[in-house]
Design an enzyme around this catalytic site. Structure first.
Site, PDB file in Angstrom:
ATOM      1  CB  SER A   1      -0.947  -0.003   1.191  1.00 20.77           C
ATOM      2  OG  SER A   1      -0.220  -0.177   2.383  1.00 20.77           O
TER       3      SER A   1
ATOM      4  CG  HIS B   1      -4.315  -1.321  -1.073  1.00 21.23           C
ATOM      5  ND1 HIS B   1      -4.934  -0.092  -1.205  1.00 21.23           N
ATOM      6  CD2 HIS B   1      -3.913  -1.394   0.220  1.00 21.23           C
ATOM      7  CE1 HIS B   1      -4.886   0.546  -0.049  1.00 21.23           C
ATOM      8  NE2 HIS B   1      -4.274  -0.217   0.835  1.00 21.23           N
TER       9      HIS B   1
ATOM     10  CE  LYS C   1      -7.624  -0.587   2.449  1.00 17.46           C
ATOM     11  NZ  LYS C   1      -6.747  -1.594   3.031  1.00 17.46           N
TER      12      LYS C   1
HETATM   13  C1  PLP Z   1      -6.745  -1.957   4.470  1.00 18.45           C
HETATM   14  C2  PLP Z   1      -6.073  -3.251   4.653  1.00 18.45           C
HETATM   15  C3  PLP Z   1      -6.602  -4.223   5.516  1.00 18.45           C
HETATM   16  C4  PLP Z   1      -7.800  -3.939   6.372  1.00 18.45           C
HETATM   17  O1  PLP Z   1      -8.970  -4.010   5.653  1.00 18.45           O
HETATM   18  P1  PLP Z   1     -10.330  -3.437   6.319  1.00 18.45           P
HETATM   19  O2  PLP Z   1     -11.403  -4.095   5.549  1.00 18.45           O
HETATM   20  O3  PLP Z   1     -10.283  -1.964   6.196  1.00 18.45           O
HETATM   21  O4  PLP Z   1     -10.300  -3.886   7.742  1.00 18.45           O
HETATM   22  C5  PLP Z   1      -5.972  -5.436   5.586  1.00 18.45           C
HETATM   23  N1  PLP Z   1      -4.877  -5.718   4.859  1.00 18.45           N
HETATM   24  C6  PLP Z   1      -4.327  -4.809   4.019  1.00 18.45           C
HETATM   25  C7  PLP Z   1      -3.135  -5.181   3.213  1.00 18.45           C
HETATM   26  C8  PLP Z   1      -4.907  -3.540   3.900  1.00 18.45           C
HETATM   27  O5  PLP Z   1      -4.374  -2.640   3.069  1.00 18.45           O
END
Ligand code: PLP
Length: 393
Positions: free
Chosen positions: A182, A210, A241
């Site tokens: 990310s 992502h 997301k």
């Molecule tokens: C954002 C993210 C999460 C968490 O996801 P949520 O649904 O917001 O709890 C987990 N792993 C990675 C790699 C992320 O970027």
């Protein structure tokens, strides 16, 4: 109660002394390309709302319909009576979309990692993790009784070194990686990881938060992007997301899904997703199965934006996805760049040490399908103006 500042008040004062104390920004209204943030109108380049689904009329309608039929809460954990027919429908739909055997839905991506990693590993096993894996993976790994080893970021030689040294001492071995990282927007070397896993008889676990809704055909994810269906044991996606709502899932074999259903602690001990969320997510997956127009727009915008910034002479790193870092270097300068951009009507978050290595401070631009070309042009003009003013260009 004792008199004087409490333990936590002292800790907060320490944050203030170190200059890292902050308040949460307040968004007035929906998450969109242009928003009112802390009372000021800005172009939003800081959300994970990749496809513009967070305020999409079709998702909103589906949520409202689900509330009318099912109410606002599921009333219990799934193992008791909180497993509604729409939860089952969602899992079937997601499995079909992901082209995998089965899917287990959790309340968030974070919950997937907190629940699944400890459920599928035990004492006598080994977890091998990329050094840049997400915080929720690190926490999930901590909850497991397995031994742990780290390999250098996307360094396949180092991963093989760990496997060579340690494989024979363990029963099961699990290799964990982010699908898309990310902070830099680079993609995991999944084909090589899968080959090494097959060579050394290890399981694979990809957290594709992502990559979900971004990579692969109509956002089917990193496994689909590399056409590795059936060769990755656990593929984790988020529904928070690109999908625009909330939730997470593990795509896996039927047996693995049944195991998570019995041993995934967030499934057993935390209430299931509310009907509104489930209804909206089902609609989102339907939309992605109907058309690639959303992901096409996202990639078109990302390419357009990166090209323009690159032409101006900004360092946009080695991103392979819509995540566009603009690397400034010095920490304080990165913060100032972000502040100046916000004053000029562009909101893009600064990312500095310890989240990224010292001296690689940056602002991270999240381009979405919801941005218009005109908005992206305005962002580029503002970057040029502030970049020149601060001596970055
Ligand atoms: C954002 C993210 C999460 C968490 O996801 P949520 O649904 O917001 O709890 C987990 N792993 C990675 C790699 C992320 O970027």
């Amino acid at each position: 109660m004792s008199n004087g500042p409490t333990y936590l008040e002292k800790k907060i004062q320490e944050l203030k002394d170190e200059g890292v104390y902050r308040k949460l920004p307040v968004l007035e209204g929906p998450n969109e390309a242009e928003v009112i943030l802390d009372g000021k109108k800005v172009i939003n380049l800081s959300s994970n709302n990749y496809l513009g689904f967070a305020n999409h009329p079709r998702l909103k309608n589906a949520a409202i319909e689900a509330v009318k039929k099912y109410g606002v809460g599921s009333g219990a954990v799934r193992t008791i009576i909180g497993n509604m027919d729409i939860h089952e429908e969602l899992e079937e739909k997601l499995a079909k979309f992901k082209r995998e055997e089965a899917v287990m839905v959790f309340q968030s991506g974070f919950n997937c990692n907190a629940g699944a990693i400890q459920a599928i590993t035990e004492k006598g096993d080994l977890i091998i993790s990329d050094e840049l894996n997400h915080a929720s993976i690190i926490d999930g790994v901590k909850l497991s009784k397995a031994d742990k080893a780290i390999f250098k970021h996307s360094d396949m030689k180092d991963l093989e070194r760990v496997l060579k040294e340690k494989r024979d001492n363990y029963e099961n071995v699990l290799i964990i990686t982010d699908g898309v990282f990310s902070m830099d927007g680079d993609v995991a070397k999944l084909p090589e990881i899968v080959e090494l896993a097959e060579k050394y008889n290890a399981m694979t676990y990809v957290d594709d938060a992502h990559g979900s809704g971004v990579l692969g055909e109509s956002g089917r994810g990193t496994v689909d992007h590399f056409n590795l269906h059936g060769r990755v044991d656990f593929s984790i996606g988020t529904l928070s997301k690109a999908i625009g709502v909330i939730g997470g899932y593990v795509a896996c074999s039927k047996a693995a899904q049944e195991w998570l259903n019995h041993r995934g602690r967030p499934i057993l001990f935390s209430t299931s997703l509310p009907p509104a969320a489930v209804g909206a997510i089902i609609e989102a997956v339907d939309m992605l199965m109907e058309t690639t127009e959303f992901t096409d727009k996202l990639w078109d915008n990302a390419k357009y934006f990166k090209e323009k910034l690159g032409k101006l002479g900004f360092d946009t790193g080695h991103s392979e996805t819509p995540i566009t870092p603009v690397i400034i270097g010095e920490e304080a300068k990165s913060m100032e760049f972000s502040n100046r951009l916000k004053e000029e009507g562009v909101f893009v978050s600064p990312i500095v040490f310890p989240t990224v290595p010292k001296g690689t401070g940056r602002v991270r631009c999240m381009v979405t399908a919801g941005h218009s070309k005109e908005q992206l042009d305005r962002v580029v003009d503002t970057f040029e103006k502030v970049g020149k003013e601060m001596g970055i260009l």
